[in-house]
Design a protein around this motif. Structure first.
Motif, PDB file in Angstrom:
ATOM      1  N   ILE A 136       0.865  -1.187   0.000  1.00  0.00           N
ATOM      2  CA  ILE A 136       0.000   0.000   0.000  1.00  0.00           C
ATOM      3  C   ILE A 136       0.902   1.238   0.000  1.00  0.00           C
ATOM      4  O   ILE A 136       1.852   1.326   0.787  1.00  0.00           O
ATOM      5  CB  ILE A 136      -0.912   0.017   1.253  1.00  0.00           C
ATOM      6  CG1 ILE A 136      -1.916  -1.129   1.241  1.00  0.00           C
ATOM      7  CG2 ILE A 136      -1.618   1.373   1.393  1.00  0.00           C
ATOM      8  CD1 ILE A 136      -3.030  -1.011   0.216  1.00  0.00           C
ATOM      9  N   HIS A 137       0.595   2.149  -0.899  1.00  0.00           N
ATOM     10  CA  HIS A 137       1.283   3.444  -0.906  1.00  0.00           C
ATOM     11  C   HIS A 137       0.217   4.505  -0.724  1.00  0.00           C
ATOM     12  O   HIS A 137      -0.722   4.583  -1.515  1.00  0.00           O
ATOM     13  CB  HIS A 137       2.054   3.643  -2.207  1.00  0.00           C
ATOM     14  CG  HIS A 137       3.017   2.525  -2.472  1.00  0.00           C
ATOM     15  ND1 HIS A 137       4.215   2.413  -1.806  1.00  0.00           N
ATOM     16  CD2 HIS A 137       2.917   1.445  -3.281  1.00  0.00           C
ATOM     17  CE1 HIS A 137       4.833   1.315  -2.215  1.00  0.00           C
ATOM     18  NE2 HIS A 137       4.066   0.706  -3.102  1.00  0.00           N
ATOM     19  N   ARG A 138       0.351   5.274   0.329  1.00  0.00           N
ATOM     20  CA  ARG A 138      -0.707   6.225   0.700  1.00  0.00           C
ATOM     21  C   ARG A 138      -0.081   7.594   0.877  1.00  0.00           C
ATOM     22  O   ARG A 138       0.758   7.788   1.764  1.00  0.00           O
ATOM     23  CB  ARG A 138      -1.330   5.744   2.020  1.00  0.00           C
ATOM     24  CG  ARG A 138      -2.647   6.377   2.362  1.00  0.00           C
ATOM     25  CD  ARG A 138      -3.232   5.695   3.613  1.00  0.00           C
ATOM     26  NE  ARG A 138      -4.608   6.098   3.825  1.00  0.00           N
ATOM     27  CZ  ARG A 138      -4.972   7.253   4.352  1.00  0.00           C
ATOM     28  NH1 ARG A 138      -4.061   8.112   4.742  1.00  0.00           N
ATOM     29  NH2 ARG A 138      -6.257   7.544   4.501  1.00  0.00           N
ATOM     30  N   ASN A 139      -0.461   8.512   0.003  1.00  0.00           N
ATOM     31  CA  ASN A 139       0.112   9.859   0.057  1.00  0.00           C
ATOM     32  C   ASN A 139      -0.991  10.894   0.205  1.00  0.00           C
ATOM     33  O   ASN A 139      -1.885  10.976  -0.626  1.00  0.00           O
ATOM     34  CB  ASN A 139       0.904  10.150  -1.230  1.00  0.00           C
ATOM     35  CG  ASN A 139       2.150   9.300  -1.305  1.00  0.00           C
ATOM     36  OD1 ASN A 139       3.002   9.352  -0.414  1.00  0.00           O
ATOM     37  ND2 ASN A 139       2.255   8.490  -2.337  1.00  0.00           N
ATOM     38  N   THR A 140      -0.915  11.661   1.263  1.00  0.00           N
ATOM     39  CA  THR A 140      -1.849  12.772   1.456  1.00  0.00           C
ATOM     40  C   THR A 140      -1.030  14.000   1.837  1.00  0.00           C
ATOM     41  O   THR A 140       0.203  13.934   1.965  1.00  0.00           O
ATOM     42  CB  THR A 140      -2.871  12.495   2.579  1.00  0.00           C
ATOM     43  OG1 THR A 140      -2.198  12.559   3.839  1.00  0.00           O
ATOM     44  CG2 THR A 140      -3.519  11.135   2.429  1.00  0.00           C
ATOM     45  N   ALA A 141      -1.709  15.108   2.044  1.00  0.00           N
ATOM     46  CA  ALA A 141      -1.018  16.322   2.473  1.00  0.00           C
ATOM     47  C   ALA A 141      -0.459  16.175   3.896  1.00  0.00           C
ATOM     48  O   ALA A 141       0.396  16.956   4.315  1.00  0.00           O
ATOM     49  CB  ALA A 141      -1.972  17.511   2.407  1.00  0.00           C
ATOM     50  N   GLU A 142      -0.959  15.161   4.622  1.00  0.00           N
ATOM     51  CA  GLU A 142      -0.560  14.994   6.024  1.00  0.00           C
ATOM     52  C   GLU A 142       0.492  13.909   6.231  1.00  0.00           C
ATOM     53  O   GLU A 142       1.330  14.020   7.139  1.00  0.00           O
ATOM     54  CB  GLU A 142      -1.809  14.687   6.863  1.00  0.00           C
ATOM     55  CG  GLU A 142      -2.800  15.849   6.872  1.00  0.00           C
ATOM     56  CD  GLU A 142      -4.172  15.490   7.406  1.00  0.00           C
ATOM     57  OE1 GLU A 142      -4.450  14.289   7.591  1.00  0.00           O
ATOM     58  OE2 GLU A 142      -4.967  16.413   7.628  1.00  0.00           O
ATOM     59  N   THR A 143       0.422  12.833   5.414  1.00  0.00           N
ATOM     60  CA  THR A 143       1.365  11.724   5.597  1.00  0.00           C
ATOM     61  C   THR A 143       1.730  11.081   4.254  1.00  0.00           C
ATOM     62  O   THR A 143       0.936  11.093   3.321  1.00  0.00           O
ATOM     63  CB  THR A 143       0.756  10.602   6.490  1.00  0.00           C
ATOM     64  OG1 THR A 143      -0.462  10.149   5.889  1.00  0.00           O
ATOM     65  CG2 THR A 143       0.487  11.069   7.897  1.00  0.00           C
TER      66      THR A 143
END
Ligand SMILES: [Mn+2]
Length: 195
Positions: free
Chosen positions: A6-13
């Protein structure tokens, strides 16, 4: 091998997680929160699920996003690796003792996320980790993994022992539940035919 990334990119993490359900409990964990790393390492070691977890989060804000999103990514990775859940034992229950502390964890890989969490913490922090985020970690994990999860600390005193027994109990219960049942290895473990 039942593996997922899983690759999870948001403005927070920004998070990268790899799991192997049929692993040997090998791990490489870095979240920027030392105590959380320690707990995820216990989860891997005692579930025998290999876990690579790398989180770069907005710790300058607080630990909330880093804690929550890491739990979501690990939960999503476990769900993805389980696929259609063919052959799994589905249920797991474990008692995790740690010195004066005893915690019971019981779970069902049901596709119906739920959390019951009963553990009293009497300190605000463990290491640098805010203890109010512990229940939130379990909630986020259960939601993302699609697991009905009951965690109850039966008794204990030392807060480090209490939280560690919660994670070790989860690990041992998860190990049972994700295991392939050789008597029914090609079937979905539900009378509905799906989970
Ligand atoms: Mn410890």
């Amino acid at each position: 091998m039942r593996k997922a990334e899983i690759h999870r990119n948001t403005a927070e993490t920004r998070i990268d997680v790899t799991v192997n359900l049929d692993g040997a409990g090998h791990y490489a964990v870095s979240t920027g929160i030392g105590f959380l790393d320690h707990m995820i390492e216990q989860l891997s070691r005692h579930s025998l699920i290999d876990m690579d977890v790398k989180t770069v989060g907005d710790l300058h804000v607080d630990q909330h996003h880093t804690t929550e999103d890491t739990a979501i990514a690990i939960g999503e990775a476990v769900a993805k690796a389980l696929g259609d859940k063919r052959g799994i034992s589905r249920y797991g229950t474990a008692y995790a003792p740690m010195d004066e502390t005893l915690t019971r964890v019981s779970l069902d890989i049901s596709g119906r996320p739920w959390l019951v969490f009963k553990a009293p913490f009497t300190v605000a922090r463990l290491g640098e980790w805010d203890t109010e985020l512990i229940e939130h970690w379990f909630h986020s994990f259960a939601q993302a993994a699609g697991i009905t999860l009951h965690v109850e600390n039966l008794y204990g005193g030392n807060n480090h022992h209490i939280v560690e027994s919660c994670f070790k109990g989860l690990a041992r219960a998860l190990r049972q539940a994700v295991e392939i049942d050789p008597r029914k290895a090609d079937a979905i473990p539900s009378t509905k035919g799906m989970l």
